[in-house]
Design an enzyme around this catalytic site. Structure first.
Site, PDB file in Angstrom:
ATOM      1  N   ASP A  79       0.600  -1.104  -0.029  1.00 11.84           N
ATOM      2  CA  ASP A  79       0.022  -0.159  -0.022  1.00 11.84           C
ATOM      3  C   ASP A  79       0.766   1.158  -0.067  1.00 11.84           C
ATOM      4  OD1 ASP A  79       0.729  -1.095   2.688  1.00 11.84           O
ATOM      5  OD2 ASP A  79      -0.704   0.490   3.369  1.00 11.84           O
ATOM      6  N   GLU A 137      -1.017  -2.096   5.273  1.00 16.72           N
ATOM      7  CA  GLU A 137       0.197  -1.892   6.408  1.00 16.72           C
ATOM      8  C   GLU A 137      -0.121  -0.693   7.128  1.00 16.72           C
ATOM      9  OE1 GLU A 137       3.139  -0.832   8.711  1.00 16.72           O
ATOM     10  OE2 GLU A 137       3.143   0.017   6.664  1.00 16.72           O
ATOM     11  N   GLU A 138      -0.302   0.410   6.006  1.00 10.84           N
ATOM     12  CA  GLU A 138      -0.052   1.764   6.989  1.00 10.84           C
ATOM     13  C   GLU A 138      -1.298   2.124   7.693  1.00 10.84           C
ATOM     14  OE1 GLU A 138       2.308   3.714   6.822  1.00 10.84           O
ATOM     15  OE2 GLU A 138       3.663   3.096   5.163  1.00 10.84           O
ATOM     16  N   HIS A 363       8.147   8.332   4.369  1.00 15.59           N
ATOM     17  CA  HIS A 363       6.710   9.218   4.608  1.00 15.59           C
ATOM     18  C   HIS A 363       6.936  10.703   4.212  1.00 15.59           C
ATOM     19  CE1 HIS A 363       4.255   6.266   7.077  1.00 15.59           C
ATOM     20  NE2 HIS A 363       5.018   5.605   6.400  1.00 15.59           N
TER      21      HIS A 363
END
Length: 391
Positions: A79, A137-138, A363
């Protein structure tokens, strides 16, 4: 056998990079990765393996070698994040406001390349390997829970994973036993007071002032209530009030997160957090609504499995490996931690900092990985799984 696997991987490096660049151009957010899941599934079409869809978008690919032996699983996530890309790469995201800013495109690419080689050589090794292509996952609760609850991993003897990690230089590997990534909690607080005009603050119940005092007070939890030798962070990431310069708002909200390794620290922070909120309520005569939730647990590498893998890495003849850090830990969180409920786990960090220029953190809108790390990740994981199966 290892020589043959590594040779095929090296010959397929351009294909692995092409996988990564396609995925980087077509990122999708957590729980919305339908096209990514379909793309991965198509890569396995007409190959000698079993592809099973998990509820959601995750896939589990089973590759059977010679009969008998252990069953190992390798996990990679796919993702992306709600970030506008600013890398200026020739293969930058084509989806506005969505970017692979954490390296999950690389995790999927190396794993696709590795799986292809394992399929081609399955007559040479004994056992079963399950490739976990995991979504979401995020965003909690995380795609790992869906995979765990599917029952498709009930027969595995261990589960392996890695993160391409920009804080580490290429050729550096982090492999550490015990707790290596923090657990995480999230909080949202909405303060409610009484609005008023800036010319008559005595007639209001000032939520802005309450929030300001709270932000200062809550930072004393880590500095004054937690043992300095314990990992703990508390971050307020957002304060929302709006309004105009001469009006005291009736409501102000804030949100943030907490990181920790031990459950005692997790409980202490929450308890002190609630005490401070009650004190602010009394001091400023305001009310509040609190949503305090625990999501990803601490990621703990199994000691025996990790020591086996360390032994494999330290004996490896891979010339790209320059350093192995055996005490490397980070305070970020990972839903890979949930897999420990299924079998012993080990999670590695593979250095992916660019050779030149700045290495931006995960990020960040300018985040990128060193594409040489894709092949190295595939080579190292191939060596690990084959030698674990051989044992």
């Amino acid at each position: 056998m290892m020589s043959k696997l590594i040779t095929i991987l090296k010959n397929n490096e351009e294909k692995i990079i092409a996988y990564r660049r396609y995925l980087h151009q077509h990122p999708e957010l957590s729980y919305l990765e339908t096209n990514t899941s379909s793309y991965i599934e198509k890569v396995y079409q007409n190959k000698a393996c079993l592809v099973q869809k998990v509820s959601g978008n995750s896939l589990i690919v089973t590759i059977k070698g010679k009969s008998g032996g252990k069953t190992l699983a390798i996990r990679g996530d796919f993702d992306a994040l709600p970030i506008e890309e600013r890398t200026n790469l020739s293969f930058s995201s084509l989806n506005p406001g969505v970017m692979h800013a954490c390296g999950h495109d690389g995790h999927t690419a190396y794993l696709l390349g590795l799986a292809d080689v394992l399929i081609q050589t399955k007559e040479l090794w004994q056992g079963t390997i399950k490739i976990i292509h995991q979504a979401a996952e995020e965003v909690p609760p995380g795609g790992a829970l869906e995979v765990v609850r599917s029952g498709l991993l009930d027969d595995v003897d261990c589960i392996l994973g890695l993160h391409l990690w920009s804080p580490l230089s290429f050729g550096t590997i982090g492999c550490t036993s015990g707790s290596i990534m923090a657990g995480r909690s999230k909080f949202e607080v909405n303060f409610k007071g009484k609005g008023g005009h800036g010319s008559s603050p005595q007639l209001s119940k000032d939520t802005n002032l309450a929030v300001a005092f709270f932000q200062t007070a809550v930072q004393t939890i880590v500095s004054r209530r937690i043992d300095p030798f314990e990992l703990a962070t508390l971050t307020i990431g957002s304060v929302e009030g709006g309004g105009v310069f001469n009006v005291i708002k009736e409501e102000v909200s804030l949100s943030g997160d907490v990181r920790y390794v031990s459950n005692d620290v997790k409980d202490t922070i929450e308890s002190e957090f609630r005490k401070i909120l009650e004190g602010i309520k009394i001091m400023f005569d305001v009310d509040y609504e609190l949503n305090y939730t625990h999501d990803y647990p601490t990621l703990k590498n199994d000691e025996h499995l990790t020591n086996e893998i360390l032994n494999i890495l330290q004996k490896s003849k891979n010339l790209a490996v320059k350093e192995i850090k055996t005490a490397y830990k980070v305070s970020a969180s990972e839903d890979f931690a949930y897999y420990k409920d299924m079998a012993p786990i080990c999670y590695l960090f593979v250095g992916a900092a660019p050779d030149v220029g700045l290495s931006y953190p995960h990020h960040h809108p300018k985040f990128d990985i060193n594409e040489k790390s894709l092949l190295l990740a595939a080579e190292l994981m191939a060596e690990i799984v084959i030698k674990l199966l051989d044992k």
